[in-house]
Design a protein around this motif. Structure first.
Motif, PDB file in Angstrom:
ATOM      1  N   GLY A  53       0.839  -1.203   0.000  1.00  0.00           N
ATOM      2  CA  GLY A  53       0.000   0.000   0.000  1.00  0.00           C
ATOM      3  C   GLY A  53       0.870   1.246   0.000  1.00  0.00           C
ATOM      4  N   MET A  54       1.949   1.187   0.771  1.00  0.00           N
ATOM      5  CA  MET A  54       2.904   2.294   0.804  1.00  0.00           C
ATOM      6  C   MET A  54       3.451   2.531  -0.604  1.00  0.00           C
ATOM      7  N   GLU A  55       3.880   1.457  -1.227  1.00  0.00           N
ATOM      8  CA  GLU A  55       4.466   1.581  -2.563  1.00  0.00           C
ATOM      9  C   GLU A  55       3.413   2.036  -3.572  1.00  0.00           C
ATOM     10  N   ALA A  56       2.177   1.519  -3.432  1.00  0.00           N
ATOM     11  CA  ALA A  56       1.118   1.882  -4.385  1.00  0.00           C
ATOM     12  C   ALA A  56       0.798   3.379  -4.318  1.00  0.00           C
ATOM     13  N   THR A  57       0.650   3.917  -3.094  1.00  0.00           N
ATOM     14  CA  THR A  57       0.315   5.344  -3.010  1.00  0.00           C
ATOM     15  C   THR A  57       1.452   6.169  -3.597  1.00  0.00           C
ATOM     16  N   LEU A  58       2.669   5.817  -3.243  1.00  0.00           N
ATOM     17  CA  LEU A  58       3.790   6.649  -3.705  1.00  0.00           C
ATOM     18  C   LEU A  58       4.055   6.498  -5.198  1.00  0.00           C
ATOM     19  N   CYS A  59       4.027   5.263  -5.707  1.00  0.00           N
ATOM     20  CA  CYS A  59       4.441   5.091  -7.110  1.00  0.00           C
ATOM     21  C   CYS A  59       3.393   5.599  -8.086  1.00  0.00           C
ATOM     22  N   ASN A  60       2.137   5.693  -7.647  1.00  0.00           N
ATOM     23  CA  ASN A  60       1.121   6.249  -8.542  1.00  0.00           C
ATOM     24  C   ASN A  60       1.132   7.778  -8.555  1.00  0.00           C
ATOM     25  N   LEU A  61       1.561   8.361  -7.446  1.00  0.00           N
ATOM     26  CA  LEU A  61       1.482   9.820  -7.324  1.00  0.00           C
ATOM     27  C   LEU A  61       2.786  10.514  -7.714  1.00  0.00           C
ATOM     28  N   ILE A  62       3.874   9.767  -7.748  1.00  0.00           N
ATOM     29  CA  ILE A  62       5.170  10.382  -8.014  1.00  0.00           C
ATOM     30  C   ILE A  62       5.632  10.078  -9.424  1.00  0.00           C
ATOM     31  N   GLU A  63       6.135  11.096 -10.105  1.00  0.00           N
ATOM     32  CA  GLU A  63       6.819  10.891 -11.383  1.00  0.00           C
ATOM     33  C   GLU A  63       8.284  11.281 -11.193  1.00  0.00           C
ATOM     34  N   PRO A  64       9.143  10.765 -12.065  1.00  0.00           N
ATOM     35  CA  PRO A  64      10.562  11.091 -11.930  1.00  0.00           C
ATOM     36  C   PRO A  64      10.776  12.612 -11.831  1.00  0.00           C
ATOM     37  N   ASP A  65      11.644  12.997 -10.921  1.00  0.00           N
ATOM     38  CA  ASP A  65      12.027  14.391 -10.677  1.00  0.00           C
ATOM     39  C   ASP A  65      10.997  15.231  -9.928  1.00  0.00           C
ATOM     40  N   ASP A  66       9.873  14.631  -9.538  1.00  0.00           N
ATOM     41  CA  ASP A  66       8.955  15.364  -8.659  1.00  0.00           C
ATOM     42  C   ASP A  66       9.647  15.605  -7.324  1.00  0.00           C
ATOM     43  N   ASP A  67       9.417  16.776  -6.763  1.00  0.00           N
ATOM     44  CA  ASP A  67       9.945  17.053  -5.426  1.00  0.00           C
ATOM     45  C   ASP A  67       9.021  16.442  -4.387  1.00  0.00           C
ATOM     46  N   VAL A  68       9.576  15.589  -3.541  1.00  0.00           N
ATOM     47  CA  VAL A  68       8.778  14.865  -2.550  1.00  0.00           C
ATOM     48  C   VAL A  68       9.413  15.053  -1.174  1.00  0.00           C
ATOM     49  N   LEU A  69       8.566  15.412  -0.208  1.00  0.00           N
ATOM     50  CA  LEU A  69       9.065  15.614   1.152  1.00  0.00           C
ATOM     51  C   LEU A  69       8.584  14.470   2.043  1.00  0.00           C
TER      52      LEU A  69
END
Ligand SMILES: *Cc1c(COP(=O)(O)O)cnc(C)c1O
Length: 389
Positions: A73-89
């Protein structure tokens, strides 16, 4: 040596998960296999989505159990919402914040972190300061209950910061869900994930997730494909939606189990369930204190379902855990990461969270540890129960 299923003991699971499972849930898992597109199974899928919305406190349509454990679930939320080079905190004050950072990095996100010492909350002011340096933060990720330390993170100010910076807010609710209030819509959380084996008291194997409209828009507006095939929410939502487009075969028996455990949660009522977790954790903490065992997590921010304590200096921590397991049938957790060898993590999650288990553990520890009084520890816990009446 060959293993023998008939020798599996009935343990009292007072670690960081899995927790004990209600007999009704085990019974549900033994029901006959049916097809994953059988109309009866489709009803169970729909009902699981509906019940998950209730416990998450959300109207989000895209609320369903991912067919894998909490980390998926952790990976699913992050990998769907993040694209390469997005700034993530990512907020990091324990093992699971570190795990989120690792995932962000693997999916090519531009990782920024706000750190706090293990056992302390993430200070919203530190998040605000960090955000000053990030021009366009796509997402902020934080753990609600950090199971490696027993911290319950307040979310209101962090949610306000996310909103002010137009960033998506992702919250790890693996340990908090069904043990302490998780109100996705009220807080304005855009994506959350959980796991079945903690306060839901279901076996490990499913990871409930929920995505807001804003999160779904972010997925729609991606310019790149989601890199994970299995966790692509676009395809998963079509499988769980009206069209039932085959993606994978949902774990049928696990969905029976989730259905039954969610019904048990709703029969008890969420507020009653939260109060139960608070009461027993207070009794446990006071009893432990009478044994000279003190809590690690910052006062005022202690999670009710997971109590982390310092192992007293005169005690061999692994030996005591082994004795608890082999003599008393009680499992407790060891310290992780920087707390390895120094801490115990005691879970009172879901079905495990009961007076008899609190008293049982205090009695066992009082007997095992040198120069302690089990009777005094038990009496201290009983005082908490008596004053709560
Ligand atoms: C247990 C846990 C996870 C991981 O869940 P698994 O089911 O072990 O994959 C993630 N985050 C937190 C806070 C947890 O406690």
């Amino acid at each position: 040596m060959t293993s023998n299923n008939s020798q599996i003991p009935q343990r009292i699971l007072m670690g960081p998960g899995p927790s004990n499972v209600h007999p009704r849930v085990l019974e549900a898992m033994s029901h006959s296999m049916i097809g994953h597109l059988d109309p009866i199974f489709l009803e169970i899928m729909d009902e699981n989505m509906k019940l998950l919305r209730q416990v998450f406190g959300t109207k989000n349509r895209l609320t369903l159990p991912i067919s894998a454990t909490g980390s998926a679930g952790m990976e699913a939320t992050l990998c769907n919402l993040i694209e390469p080079d997005d700034d993530v905190l990512v907020c990091v004050n324990g093992v699971f914040g570190m795990r989120m950072s690792d995932i962000v990095d693997r999916y090519g996100g531009n990782l920024h972190t706000v750190d706090a010492p293990w056992g302390r909350i993430i200070d919203p002011q530190d998040v605000a300061d960090k955000l000053k340096d990030i021009v366009k933060p796509k997402l902020i990720a934080i753990v609600h209950v950090e199971t490696s330390t027993g911290i319950l993170q307040p979310l209101v100010e962090i949610a306000e910061l996310a909103k002010a910076h137009d960033a998506l807010l992702v919250v790890d609710c693996v340990t908090s869900l069904c043990g302490t209030p998780v109100n996705l819509d009220e807080l304005g959380i855009d994506a959350a994930y959980s796991g079945t084996q903690k306060c839901m008291s279901c076996p490990p194997g499913l990871s409930p997730v929920s995505f807001s409209k804003r999160a779904i828009n972010a997925i729609h507006n991606r310019s790149t494909k989601v890199t994970s095939w299995y966790l692509d929410m676009g395809m998963i939502s079509k499988y769980w939606g009206d069209d039932r487009v085959y993606h994978h075969t949902a774990p049928i028996s696990m969905n029976y189990a989730l259905n039954e455990s969610l019904k048990i949660v709703c029969e008890e009522g969420l507020d009653t369930r939260y109060r139960r977790h608070s009461l027993h954790s207070q009794a446990l903490a006071d009893g432990l204190s009478a044994l000279g065992i003190e809590r690690i997590a910052q006062e005022g921010f202690r999670a009710p379902m997971l109590t982390s304590v310092s192992v007293p200096d005169d005690v061999d921590e692994a030996k005591v855990r082994n004795q608890l397991l082999h003599t008393y049938n009680i499992e407790i957790g060891a310290g992780l990461g920087t707390l390895k060898g120094k801490a115990w993590r005691i879970g009172l999650m879901g079905e495990t969270c009961r007076r008899e288990n609190v008293i049982g553990l205090l009695t066992a520890l009082g007997e095992i540890l040198p120069e302690r009084s089990a009777a005094e520890a038990v009496q201290t816990a009983e005082n908490v129960y008596n004053t709560s009446k």
